[in-house]
Scaffold this motif. Structure first.
Motif, PDB file in Angstrom:
ATOM      1  N   MET A   1       0.847  -1.199   0.000  1.00 15.13           N
ATOM      2  CA  MET A   1       0.000   0.000   0.000  1.00 15.13           C
ATOM      3  C   MET A   1       0.884   1.251   0.000  1.00 15.13           C
ATOM      4  O   MET A   1       1.874   1.331   0.713  1.00 15.13           O
ATOM      5  N   PRO A   2       0.507   2.257  -0.787  1.00 14.37           N
ATOM      6  CA  PRO A   2       1.285   3.495  -0.783  1.00 14.37           C
ATOM      7  C   PRO A   2       1.110   4.263   0.513  1.00 14.37           C
ATOM      8  O   PRO A   2       0.178   4.036   1.266  1.00 14.37           O
ATOM      9  N   SER A  14      -5.564   9.217  -6.869  1.00 17.34           N
ATOM     10  CA  SER A  14      -4.695   8.617  -7.879  1.00 17.34           C
ATOM     11  C   SER A  14      -4.030   7.357  -7.346  1.00 17.34           C
ATOM     12  O   SER A  14      -4.014   6.312  -8.019  1.00 17.34           O
ATOM     13  N   ASN A  15      -3.480   7.428  -6.151  1.00 20.29           N
ATOM     14  CA  ASN A  15      -2.814   6.273  -5.551  1.00 20.29           C
ATOM     15  C   ASN A  15      -3.798   5.151  -5.250  1.00 20.29           C
ATOM     16  O   ASN A  15      -3.506   3.964  -5.470  1.00 20.29           O
ATOM     17  N   ALA A  16      -4.972   5.510  -4.733  1.00 23.58           N
ATOM     18  CA  ALA A  16      -5.966   4.487  -4.403  1.00 23.58           C
ATOM     19  C   ALA A  16      -6.475   3.795  -5.655  1.00 23.58           C
ATOM     20  O   ALA A  16      -6.628   2.565  -5.669  1.00 23.58           O
ATOM     21  N   LEU A  29     -13.935   5.130  -9.389  1.00 25.66           N
ATOM     22  CA  LEU A  29     -15.237   5.350  -8.761  1.00 25.66           C
ATOM     23  C   LEU A  29     -15.243   4.807  -7.335  1.00 25.66           C
ATOM     24  O   LEU A  29     -15.731   5.472  -6.410  1.00 25.66           O
ATOM     25  N   ASP A  30     -14.702   3.620  -7.148  1.00 24.24           N
ATOM     26  CA  ASP A  30     -14.615   3.050  -5.802  1.00 24.24           C
ATOM     27  C   ASP A  30     -13.839   3.974  -4.866  1.00 24.24           C
ATOM     28  O   ASP A  30     -14.254   4.232  -3.734  1.00 24.24           O
ATOM     29  N   ALA A  31     -12.699   4.456  -5.353  1.00 23.99           N
ATOM     30  CA  ALA A  31     -11.868   5.337  -4.533  1.00 23.99           C
ATOM     31  C   ALA A  31     -12.621   6.610  -4.168  1.00 23.99           C
ATOM     32  O   ALA A  31     -12.565   7.084  -3.027  1.00 23.99           O
ATOM     33  N   GLU A  32     -13.331   7.176  -5.127  1.00 23.77           N
ATOM     34  CA  GLU A  32     -14.076   8.406  -4.862  1.00 23.77           C
ATOM     35  C   GLU A  32     -15.185   8.183  -3.837  1.00 23.77           C
ATOM     36  O   GLU A  32     -15.377   8.994  -2.923  1.00 23.77           O
ATOM     37  N   VAL A  33     -15.922   7.088  -3.991  1.00 25.35           N
ATOM     38  CA  VAL A  33     -17.013   6.804  -3.050  1.00 25.35           C
ATOM     39  C   VAL A  33     -16.467   6.598  -1.638  1.00 25.35           C
ATOM     40  O   VAL A  33     -17.027   7.101  -0.653  1.00 25.35           O
TER      41      VAL A  33
END
Length: 286
Positions: A1-2, A14-16, A29-33
């Motif tokens: 994981m970063p 971006s990293n996620a 989309l997952d990262a944003e939610v």
């Protein structure tokens, strides 16, 4: 994981997304939610403030959620909610995750139910309550019963009904109609288990984490639908309707069951993807 420490919204996303790209087809989309959940903000906030930096606590929470998502845990279970028919519903691993395909059940039901007089509806295997609660909200004159065999699912459904302020709904613990004495229903509907136990999709995506009791049915996925169709006849009023959601490849089997038990005007309706998804039948006692 970063290392997410001291990063902006833009760099966090971006990293996620890079981390999730190998396990999710909707990584950004997952990262944003998940980030919206941590911030208690909308996605428009992420776009308006890309340089905004999170607190250490928010970063730690986001990092944990991304890690769990990378292990396959559904986003809805991580955030504890999912939208259905423009309302937010609580979800947990005790219930199925609401899906857009099920909105077809709502569309068909609303086309059948009167807007200006009382009617009686029962939703069998209610899970999180999305079907029963939505119909209760859209048809406030209706009397709605929602039942489930899972006490944990009923607890989630009761919470959702309270949050959405539907007071024309009752919840009962029952395996299909086993504990239901009432008759004269205008509409009986269900999104029952309909996946065969050998279906490879059970080992993919979100299905790996959802309750198997709400997914799997014997007889090539048709056992519960058969039981519903058989029992519903004793509870529907004359010309009442049965609506059942089913798999994309079960139209022939479900129609055969409906016809076997004497339902009239049996029809199957397609979902937004064009797949056969809901079968209906009218009960006319001989």
């Amino acid at each position: 994981m970063p290392d997410y420490a001291a990063e902006s919204i833009q760099s966090l996303l971006s990293n996620a997304a890079a981390t999730l790209s190998t396990t999710s087809e909707t990584a950004m989309l997952d990262a944003e939610v998940l980030l919206c959940h941590c911030l208690d903000k909308s996605r428009s906030f992420l776009r308006a403030w890309p340089e905004h930096r999170l607190s250490p606590q928010q970063i730690a929470q986001f990092q944990l959620l991304v890690e769990r998502r990378s292990q396959g845990v559904p986003v809805a279970y991580l955030t504890g909610q999912r939208e259905f028919w423009s309302r937010n519903f609580k979800v947990s691993p005790d219930v199925l995750i609401p899906r857009p395909d099920t909105e077809l059940l709502i569309e068909l039901s609303l086309s059948l139910l009167p807007t200006d007089r009382p009617c009686k509806i029962i939703d069998l295997g209610t899970g999180s309550g999305i079907i029963a609660i939505t119909l209760a909200a859209e048809r406030p004159l209706a009397q709605v019963i929602a039942c489930d065999l899972s006490s944990a699912a009923l607890e989630v459904a009761r919470y959702n009904a309270q949050q959405i302020n539907t007071d024309n709904i009752r919840f009962l613990h029952s395996n299909w109609f086993d504990n239901i004495q009432e008759t004269g229903f205008d509409l009986v509907l269900s999104n029952p288990p309909y996946i065969a136990d050998y279906d490879p999709h059970l080992h993919e995506g979100d299905l790996r984490f959802e309750p198997s009791s709400a997914l799997i049915s014997a007889e090539n996925g048709l056992q519960d639908i058969r039981q519903l169709a058989q029992q519903a006849r004793q509870h529907l009023k004359d010309h009442g309707q049965l609506l059942v959601e089913h798999g994309y490849n079960q139209q022939t089997g479900v129609q055969a069951i409906f016809n076997e038990f004497g339902y009239q005007q049996v029809n199957t309706f397609a979902d937004l993807s064009g797949n056969p998804r809901v079968t209906s039948g009218i009960w006319k006692p001989v």
